[in-house]
Design an enzyme around this catalytic site. Structure first.
Site, PDB file in Angstrom:
ATOM      1  N   SER A   1       7.976  -6.118 -12.379  1.00  0.00           N
ATOM      2  CA  SER A   1       6.938  -7.000 -12.589  1.00  0.00           C
ATOM      3  C   SER A   1       6.899  -8.115 -13.864  1.00  0.00           C
ATOM      4  O   SER A   1       8.000  -7.643 -14.930  1.00  0.00           O
ATOM      5  CB  SER A   1       5.339  -7.428 -12.604  1.00  0.00           C
ATOM      6  OG  SER A   1       5.000  -6.144 -13.307  1.00  0.00           O
TER       7      SER A   1
ATOM      8  N   LYS B   1      -3.668   3.011 -17.801  1.00  0.00           N
ATOM      9  CA  LYS B   1      -4.853   3.518 -17.069  1.00  0.00           C
ATOM     10  C   LYS B   1      -4.855   3.570 -15.251  1.00  0.00           C
ATOM     11  O   LYS B   1      -4.774   4.296 -14.177  1.00  0.00           O
ATOM     12  CB  LYS B   1      -6.103   2.268 -16.372  1.00  0.00           C
ATOM     13  CG  LYS B   1      -5.821   0.787 -16.189  1.00  0.00           C
ATOM     14  CD  LYS B   1      -6.287  -0.461 -15.843  1.00  0.00           C
ATOM     15  CE  LYS B   1      -5.324  -1.741 -15.506  1.00  0.00           C
ATOM     16  NZ  LYS B   1      -5.058  -1.475 -14.592  1.00  0.00           N
ATOM     17  N   ASP B   2      -3.304   3.143 -14.777  1.00  0.00           N
ATOM     18  CA  ASP B   2      -2.449   3.816 -13.391  1.00  0.00           C
ATOM     19  C   ASP B   2      -1.676   4.959 -13.901  1.00  0.00           C
ATOM     20  O   ASP B   2      -1.724   5.524 -12.514  1.00  0.00           O
ATOM     21  CB  ASP B   2      -0.915   3.010 -13.846  1.00  0.00           C
ATOM     22  CG  ASP B   2      -2.040   0.852 -13.213  1.00  0.00           C
ATOM     23  OD1 ASP B   2      -2.981   1.059 -13.207  1.00  0.00           O
ATOM     24  OD2 ASP B   2      -1.430   0.214 -13.601  1.00  0.00           O
TER      25      ASP B   2
ATOM     26  N   THR C   1     -10.793  -8.888  -6.294  1.00  0.00           N
ATOM     27  CA  THR C   1     -10.635  -7.299  -6.811  1.00  0.00           C
ATOM     28  C   THR C   1     -10.611  -6.298  -5.250  1.00  0.00           C
ATOM     29  O   THR C   1     -10.858  -5.991  -4.682  1.00  0.00           O
ATOM     30  CB  THR C   1     -11.667  -7.254  -7.957  1.00  0.00           C
ATOM     31  OG1 THR C   1     -10.966  -6.055  -8.535  1.00  0.00           O
ATOM     32  CG2 THR C   1     -12.781  -6.393  -6.417  1.00  0.00           C
TER      33      THR C   1
ATOM     34  N   SER D   1      -9.990  -3.504  -6.942  1.00  0.00           N
ATOM     35  CA  SER D   1     -10.527  -1.770  -8.166  1.00  0.00           C
ATOM     36  C   SER D   1     -12.249  -1.817  -7.322  1.00  0.00           C
ATOM     37  O   SER D   1     -12.577  -2.693  -7.362  1.00  0.00           O
ATOM     38  CB  SER D   1     -10.147  -2.820  -9.446  1.00  0.00           C
ATOM     39  OG  SER D   1     -11.357  -1.866 -10.430  1.00  0.00           O
ATOM     40  N   LEU D   2     -12.197  -0.067  -7.005  1.00  0.00           N
ATOM     41  CA  LEU D   2     -13.446   0.231  -6.781  1.00  0.00           C
ATOM     42  C   LEU D   2     -14.541  -0.152  -7.397  1.00  0.00           C
ATOM     43  O   LEU D   2     -15.384  -0.607  -7.563  1.00  0.00           O
ATOM     44  CB  LEU D   2     -12.781   1.036  -5.953  1.00  0.00           C
ATOM     45  CG  LEU D   2     -12.419   1.793  -4.510  1.00  0.00           C
ATOM     46  CD1 LEU D   2     -12.256   2.951  -3.716  1.00  0.00           C
ATOM     47  CD2 LEU D   2     -13.083   0.926  -3.618  1.00  0.00           C
ATOM     48  N   ARG D   3     -13.898   0.700  -8.547  1.00  0.00           N
ATOM     49  CA  ARG D   3     -14.751  -0.122 -10.134  1.00  0.00           C
ATOM     50  C   ARG D   3     -15.124  -1.149 -10.152  1.00  0.00           C
ATOM     51  O   ARG D   3     -16.208  -0.889 -10.836  1.00  0.00           O
ATOM     52  CB  ARG D   3     -13.829   0.429 -10.806  1.00  0.00           C
ATOM     53  CG  ARG D   3     -14.856   0.933 -12.851  1.00  0.00           C
ATOM     54  CD  ARG D   3     -13.704   1.250 -13.747  1.00  0.00           C
ATOM     55  NE  ARG D   3     -12.471  -0.110 -13.490  1.00  0.00           N
ATOM     56  CZ  ARG D   3     -12.839  -1.138 -14.412  1.00  0.00           C
ATOM     57  NH1 ARG D   3     -13.432  -1.775 -14.373  1.00  0.00           N
ATOM     58  NH2 ARG D   3     -11.881  -2.419 -14.436  1.00  0.00           N
ATOM     59  N   ARG D   4     -14.703  -1.967 -10.325  1.00  0.00           N
ATOM     60  CA  ARG D   4     -15.654  -4.006 -10.286  1.00  0.00           C
ATOM     61  C   ARG D   4     -15.505  -4.154  -9.475  1.00  0.00           C
ATOM     62  O   ARG D   4     -16.686  -4.728  -9.563  1.00  0.00           O
ATOM     63  CB  ARG D   4     -14.021  -4.415 -10.158  1.00  0.00           C
ATOM     64  CG  ARG D   4     -13.178  -4.286 -11.818  1.00  0.00           C
ATOM     65  CD  ARG D   4     -11.649  -4.888 -11.927  1.00  0.00           C
ATOM     66  NE  ARG D   4     -10.919  -4.950 -13.356  1.00  0.00           N
ATOM     67  CZ  ARG D   4      -9.551  -5.033 -13.405  1.00  0.00           C
ATOM     68  NH1 ARG D   4      -8.897  -5.229 -12.401  1.00  0.00           N
ATOM     69  NH2 ARG D   4      -8.987  -4.764 -14.451  1.00  0.00           N
TER      70      ARG D   4
ATOM     71  N   ARG E   1      -4.871  -8.138  -4.290  1.00  0.00           N
ATOM     72  CA  ARG E   1      -3.359  -6.966  -4.346  1.00  0.00           C
ATOM     73  C   ARG E   1      -2.514  -7.535  -5.028  1.00  0.00           C
ATOM     74  O   ARG E   1      -2.080  -8.973  -5.120  1.00  0.00           O
ATOM     75  CB  ARG E   1      -2.749  -6.077  -3.614  1.00  0.00           C
ATOM     76  CG  ARG E   1      -4.291  -5.152  -2.905  1.00  0.00           C
ATOM     77  CD  ARG E   1      -4.502  -3.971  -4.238  1.00  0.00           C
ATOM     78  NE  ARG E   1      -2.616  -3.673  -4.643  1.00  0.00           N
ATOM     79  CZ  ARG E   1      -1.708  -2.754  -3.268  1.00  0.00           C
ATOM     80  NH1 ARG E   1      -1.705  -2.228  -2.278  1.00  0.00           N
ATOM     81  NH2 ARG E   1      -0.337  -2.837  -4.210  1.00  0.00           N
TER      82      ARG E   1
ATOM     83  N   ASN F   1       0.649  -8.107  -8.517  1.00  0.00           N
ATOM     84  CA  ASN F   1       0.945  -8.378 -10.190  1.00  0.00           C
ATOM     85  C   ASN F   1       0.450  -9.975  -9.783  1.00  0.00           C
ATOM     86  O   ASN F   1      -0.327 -10.469  -9.325  1.00  0.00           O
ATOM     87  CB  ASN F   1       2.204  -8.661 -10.365  1.00  0.00           C
ATOM     88  CG  ASN F   1       3.086  -9.714  -9.483  1.00  0.00           C
ATOM     89  OD1 ASN F   1       2.530 -10.594  -9.574  1.00  0.00           O
ATOM     90  ND2 ASN F   1       4.143  -9.819  -9.194  1.00  0.00           N
ATOM     91  N   VAL F   2      -0.118  -9.660 -11.616  1.00  0.00           N
ATOM     92  CA  VAL F   2      -1.106 -10.502 -11.995  1.00  0.00           C
ATOM     93  C   VAL F   2      -0.598 -11.899 -11.519  1.00  0.00           C
ATOM     94  O   VAL F   2      -1.889 -13.069 -11.058  1.00  0.00           O
ATOM     95  CB  VAL F   2      -0.583 -10.499 -13.656  1.00  0.00           C
ATOM     96  CG1 VAL F   2      -1.699 -12.384 -14.188  1.00  0.00           C
ATOM     97  CG2 VAL F   2      -0.945  -9.124 -13.930  1.00  0.00           C
TER      98      VAL F   2
ATOM     99  N   ARG G   1      -1.548 -12.778  -7.801  1.00  0.00           N
ATOM    100  CA  ARG G   1      -2.958 -12.610  -7.687  1.00  0.00           C
ATOM    101  C   ARG G   1      -3.462 -13.729  -8.069  1.00  0.00           C
ATOM    102  O   ARG G   1      -4.778 -14.065  -7.269  1.00  0.00           O
ATOM    103  CB  ARG G   1      -3.347 -10.986  -8.634  1.00  0.00           C
ATOM    104  CG  ARG G   1      -3.754  -9.720  -7.866  1.00  0.00           C
ATOM    105  CD  ARG G   1      -4.636  -9.341  -8.745  1.00  0.00           C
ATOM    106  NE  ARG G   1      -3.621  -8.183  -9.764  1.00  0.00           N
ATOM    107  CZ  ARG G   1      -3.929  -8.254 -11.020  1.00  0.00           C
ATOM    108  NH1 ARG G   1      -4.926  -8.137 -10.975  1.00  0.00           N
ATOM    109  NH2 ARG G   1      -3.167  -8.030 -12.091  1.00  0.00           N
TER     110      ARG G   1
ATOM    111  N   CYS H   1     -10.189  12.613  -6.148  1.00  0.00           N
ATOM    112  CA  CYS H   1     -10.522  11.276  -5.703  1.00  0.00           C
ATOM    113  C   CYS H   1     -10.728  10.708  -6.026  1.00  0.00           C
ATOM    114  O   CYS H   1     -10.572  10.096  -7.701  1.00  0.00           O
ATOM    115  CB  CYS H   1     -12.077  11.532  -5.026  1.00  0.00           C
ATOM    116  SG  CYS H   1     -12.619  10.515  -3.797  1.00  0.00           S
TER     117      CYS H   1
END
Length: 304
Positions: free
Chosen positions: A12, A80-81, A121, A123-126, A143, A145-146, A149, A234
């Site tokens: 990417s 972070k990945d 998003t 991301s579960l966190r976001r 989903r 790449n930048v 998206r 998890c």
């Protein structure tokens, strides 16, 4: 130097920017290198949310295999990945100086914030943090790449999408219509770049040691220790941020339920000389304050 270091990277635009940054840094120390781009499983399958794919390290696994097979010497990752446990034989060799750790909202106008809206998003966190603050909103999966998206956002009926500021800034795609989400706790190690090498490869490890930024390394290791103790393998809505001011590390961590209705957080500080196991102790505060039960609930939902 006589040896040419083969740098493994995703293909990417952002991943190549990161790999070229490492290449330039190595060149400053007179090391020759070449880029070896590969396509990861996470890049090939853009239809499923990441957490549904059930693969730890979905963006790093292809490069791990290439390293173990001897096809590349080192690999550059958005930290972070990277799973908190690296494959046998692969080690962290350098954490580069961290960029912005912020999440930002790219939007089409902010009027929707006061009413109903659709936010995208992957991301579960976001998602959990957005719903915690805006429970009436809908969050849809996003989903790619930048560049992909940003294009999907432009062509959709969504009101906005959440991105990491660092990624957009690195490839100069950060638009004017954004808001800093200062209230959102970032992903552990967000904004940091990690370079890994083979454990037995002293040449590459010595080369990369010269690129390591110590304060960034301390902060992201604290965040990732917090993550490792909490998640137990998890995927979960977990945020963590450590910052060093003078001789003190300030830490904030949080665990959310999948729907954002529950939030358990911790804020603590420690002298940098006493930082060993600090991430673990912060995670244990979360676990002992209802986090164990919440993690069991998250695992139950995601595994069904």
């Amino acid at each position: 130097m006589s040896r040419i270091i083969r740098i493994g990277t995703r293909d990417s635009e952002l991943a190549l920017w990161q790999a070229k940054t490492v290449q330039r840094a190595l060149s400053n120390f007179n090391y020759e290198s070449e880029l070896v781009p590969v396509k990861s499983t996470g890049d090939l399958n853009l239809e499923q949310p990441l957490y549904e794919m059930g693969i730890t390290g979905i963006f790093t696994k292809t490069l791990d295999v290439a390293m173990i097979k001897g096809e590349v010497d080192i690999a550059v990752h958005s930290m972070k990945d990277v799973p908190t446990a690296l494959p046998n034989g692969i080690v962290e060799a350098a954490v580069l100086q961290r960029a912005s750790s912020k999440d930002i909202l790219i939007h089409k106008g902010v009027q929707f914030l006061e009413s109903e809206g659709i936010i995208a998003t992957g991301s579960l966190r976001r998602k959990a943090q957005w719903l915690h603050k805006y429970p009436k909103h809908q969050v849809t999966d996003l989903r790619g790449n930048v560049n992909t998206r940003l294009k999907k956002l432009e062509e959709s009926n969504w009101d906005g999408a959440i991105f990491a500021a660092a990624g957009l800034e690195r490839i100069e795609l950060k638009p004017e219509n954004y808001i800093d989400l200062n209230w959102m706790v970032p992903a552990p190690a967000q904004g940091a770049m990690l370079v890994v090498a083979m454990e037995h490869d002293d040449f590459c490890k010595n080369a990369l040691a010269q690129l390591n930024h110590k304060d960034s390394e301390i902060c992201v290791h604290t965040e990732r220790e917090f993550l490792k103790v909490l998640e137990g393998g998890c995927t979960a809505p977990i945020g963590a941020l450590a910052k060093i001011q003078k001789e003190t590390l300030h830490f904030k961590g949080a665990l959310f339920s999948l729907d954002g209705s529950k939030k358990i957080e911790v804020e603590k500080a420690v002298l940098t000389k006493d930082v060993e196991n600090f991430g673990r102790s912060c995670a244990e505060i979360i676990l002992n304050n209802g986090g164990r039960e919440l993690m069991a609930e998250i695992k139950s939902v995601l595994n069904n």
